[in-house]
Scaffold this motif. Structure first.
Motif, short mmCIF file in Angstrom:
data_model
loop_
_atom_site.label_atom_id
_atom_site.label_comp_id
_atom_site.label_asym_id
_atom_site.label_seq_id
_atom_site.Cartn_x
_atom_site.Cartn_y
_atom_site.Cartn_z
N VAL A 273 115.98 3.32 63.61
CA VAL A 273 116.80 4.16 62.73
C VAL A 273 115.98 4.69 61.56
CG1 VAL A 273 117.79 2.32 61.26
CG2 VAL A 273 119.08 4.42 61.68
N LEU A 274 115.07 3.88 61.03
CA LEU A 274 114.21 4.36 59.94
C LEU A 274 113.23 5.42 60.44
CD1 LEU A 274 113.58 0.98 58.09
CD2 LEU A 274 115.13 2.84 57.41
N ARG A 275 112.72 5.25 61.68
CA ARG A 275 111.83 6.25 62.27
C ARG A 275 112.56 7.57 62.46
NH1 ARG A 275 111.96 8.02 67.05
NH2 ARG A 275 112.97 6.17 67.95
N GLU A 276 113.76 7.52 63.05
CA GLU A 276 114.52 8.75 63.29
C GLU A 276 114.82 9.47 61.97
OE1 GLU A 276 115.41 10.56 65.85
OE2 GLU A 276 114.67 9.22 67.40
N LEU A 277 115.20 8.70 60.95
CA LEU A 277 115.47 9.29 59.64
C LEU A 277 114.22 9.98 59.09
CD1 LEU A 277 117.23 9.78 57.17
CD2 LEU A 277 116.59 7.48 56.38
N ARG A 278 113.09 9.30 59.16
CA ARG A 278 111.83 9.86 58.66
C ARG A 278 111.43 11.11 59.45
NH1 ARG A 278 109.59 5.47 58.85
NH2 ARG A 278 108.60 5.64 60.88
N GLU A 279 111.54 11.05 60.80
CA GLU A 279 111.16 12.19 61.63
C GLU A 279 112.04 13.41 61.35
OE1 GLU A 279 109.57 9.70 65.55
OE2 GLU A 279 111.37 10.92 65.73
N GLU A 280 113.35 13.21 61.26
CA GLU A 280 114.27 14.34 61.15
C GLU A 280 114.41 14.89 59.74
OE1 GLU A 280 118.02 13.66 63.07
OE2 GLU A 280 117.06 12.98 64.93
N SER A 281 114.20 14.03 58.73
CA SER A 281 114.46 14.48 57.36
C SER A 281 113.32 14.26 56.38
CB SER A 281 115.71 13.77 56.82
OG SER A 281 115.42 12.39 56.62
N GLY A 282 112.30 13.51 56.78
CA GLY A 282 111.22 13.18 55.86
C GLY A 282 111.60 12.14 54.83
N ILE A 283 112.77 11.55 54.97
CA ILE A 283 113.28 10.59 53.98
C ILE A 283 112.94 9.16 54.39
CG2 ILE A 283 115.43 9.55 53.10
CD1 ILE A 283 116.61 12.32 52.97
N GLU B 251 115.07 14.63 48.31
CA GLU B 251 114.15 15.63 48.85
C GLU B 251 114.10 15.52 50.37
OE1 GLU B 251 109.72 16.56 47.84
OE2 GLU B 251 110.80 15.96 46.02
N VAL B 252 114.45 16.59 51.07
CA VAL B 252 114.51 16.60 52.53
C VAL B 252 113.46 17.55 53.09
CG1 VAL B 252 115.97 17.13 54.53
CG2 VAL B 252 116.97 16.03 52.52
N GLN B 253 112.75 17.11 54.13
CA GLN B 253 111.80 17.95 54.85
C GLN B 253 112.22 17.93 56.32
OE1 GLN B 253 107.91 16.38 54.05
NE2 GLN B 253 108.03 16.85 51.88
N LEU B 254 112.86 18.99 56.77
CA LEU B 254 113.41 19.04 58.13
C LEU B 254 112.31 19.21 59.17
CD1 LEU B 254 116.44 21.42 57.57
CD2 LEU B 254 116.47 18.93 57.71
N ASP B 255 112.52 18.59 60.33
CA ASP B 255 111.65 18.86 61.48
C ASP B 255 112.32 19.97 62.31
OD1 ASP B 255 113.67 17.65 63.00
OD2 ASP B 255 112.39 16.10 63.84
N SER B 256 111.75 20.29 63.46
CA SER B 256 112.25 21.41 64.25
C SER B 256 113.59 21.14 64.92
CB SER B 256 111.21 21.80 65.31
OG SER B 256 111.01 20.71 66.21
N SER B 257 114.08 19.90 64.91
CA SER B 257 115.37 19.61 65.55
C SER B 257 116.56 20.01 64.68
CB SER B 257 115.47 18.12 65.92
OG SER B 257 115.55 17.32 64.75
N ILE C 235 124.94 13.42 61.34
CA ILE C 235 124.02 12.52 60.66
C ILE C 235 122.70 12.46 61.44
CG2 ILE C 235 125.87 11.16 59.62
CD1 ILE C 235 125.41 9.04 61.81
N PRO C 236 121.61 12.12 60.77
CA PRO C 236 120.35 11.93 61.51
C PRO C 236 120.54 10.84 62.58
CG PRO C 236 119.96 11.95 59.14
CD PRO C 236 121.44 11.90 59.33
N ALA C 237 120.09 11.12 63.79
CA ALA C 237 120.30 10.17 64.89
C ALA C 237 119.31 10.46 66.01
CB ALA C 237 121.72 10.27 65.42
N GLY C 238 119.10 9.45 66.86
CA GLY C 238 118.23 9.64 68.00
C GLY C 238 118.12 8.39 68.84
N LYS C 239 117.34 8.51 69.92
CA LYS C 239 117.18 7.42 70.88
C LYS C 239 116.27 6.31 70.36
CE LYS C 239 117.43 10.35 74.98
NZ LYS C 239 116.68 10.79 76.15
N VAL C 240 116.63 5.10 70.76
CA VAL C 240 115.76 3.96 70.54
C VAL C 240 114.75 3.96 71.69
CG1 VAL C 240 115.65 1.44 70.40
CG2 VAL C 240 117.63 2.65 69.46
N GLU C 241 113.47 3.89 71.36
CA GLU C 241 112.44 3.88 72.39
C GLU C 241 112.38 2.50 73.06
OE1 GLU C 241 108.88 5.21 70.42
OE2 GLU C 241 109.76 7.16 69.98
#
Length: 149
Positions: free
Chosen positions: A51-61, A98-104, A36-42
């Motif tokens: 969680v909304l930032r990580e989702l947007r960064e990784e998937s564009g959603i 609609e998904v727009q993947l980042d480089s991760s 699932i989309p996931a990442g660190k809390v800054e």
């Protein structure tokens, strides 16, 4: 010296499906693994914004958080030593597939909740547990069809 990370995970639903991302083969941590989309809390970041930032960064959603669905502890390692991690998972509903993947990530897949018992791609126990917790929550609010077990 032991480090500690707080992470967030997004169990993203669209209609009767959930989103899986395949990590890039260039990633140091879990290359090519589906999850699932996931990442660190800054530092000082609100966990809901994270969680909304990580989702947007990784998937564009963009989506709406419907619930906290669970958390899991795990350990990892880097060049500085052992890292203790807690990941807090959220159910997030989106109106767009609609998904727009980042480089991760290198691929994505929308998977029907019915397919969770035998998904079309390999998922680890950590991801399976996050999805099962989210499915239980979604069933309790009747957000997914009864046929999704």
């Amino acid at each position: 010296m032991e480090q500690f990370n707080v992470l967030v995970g997004a169990v993203v639903t669209h209609k009767d499906s959930f989103l899986l991302l395949q990590r890039s083969s260039n990633e140091h941590f879990l290359p090519s693994v589906w999850g699932i989309p996931a990442g660190k809390v800054e530092y000082e970041e609100d966990i809901l914004n994270a969680v909304l930032r990580e989702l947007r960064e990784e998937s564009g959603i963009a989506g709406s958080i419907t619930a906290v669905t669970g958390s899991s502890w795990f350990s990892s390692q880097n060049s500085e030593g052992r890292i203790r991690n807690i990941q807090i998972n959220f159910a997030i509903e989106t109106h767009s597939a609609e998904v727009q993947l980042d480089s991760s990530s290198q691929a994505y897949l929308w998977v029907s909740w019915v397919e969770l018992e035998s998904p079309p791609v390999p998922i680890d126990d950590f991801t399976r547990q996050a999805l099962l917790q989210a499915r239980a929550h979604l069933k309790s609010i009747r957000a997914i069809s009864p046929s999704a077990k």
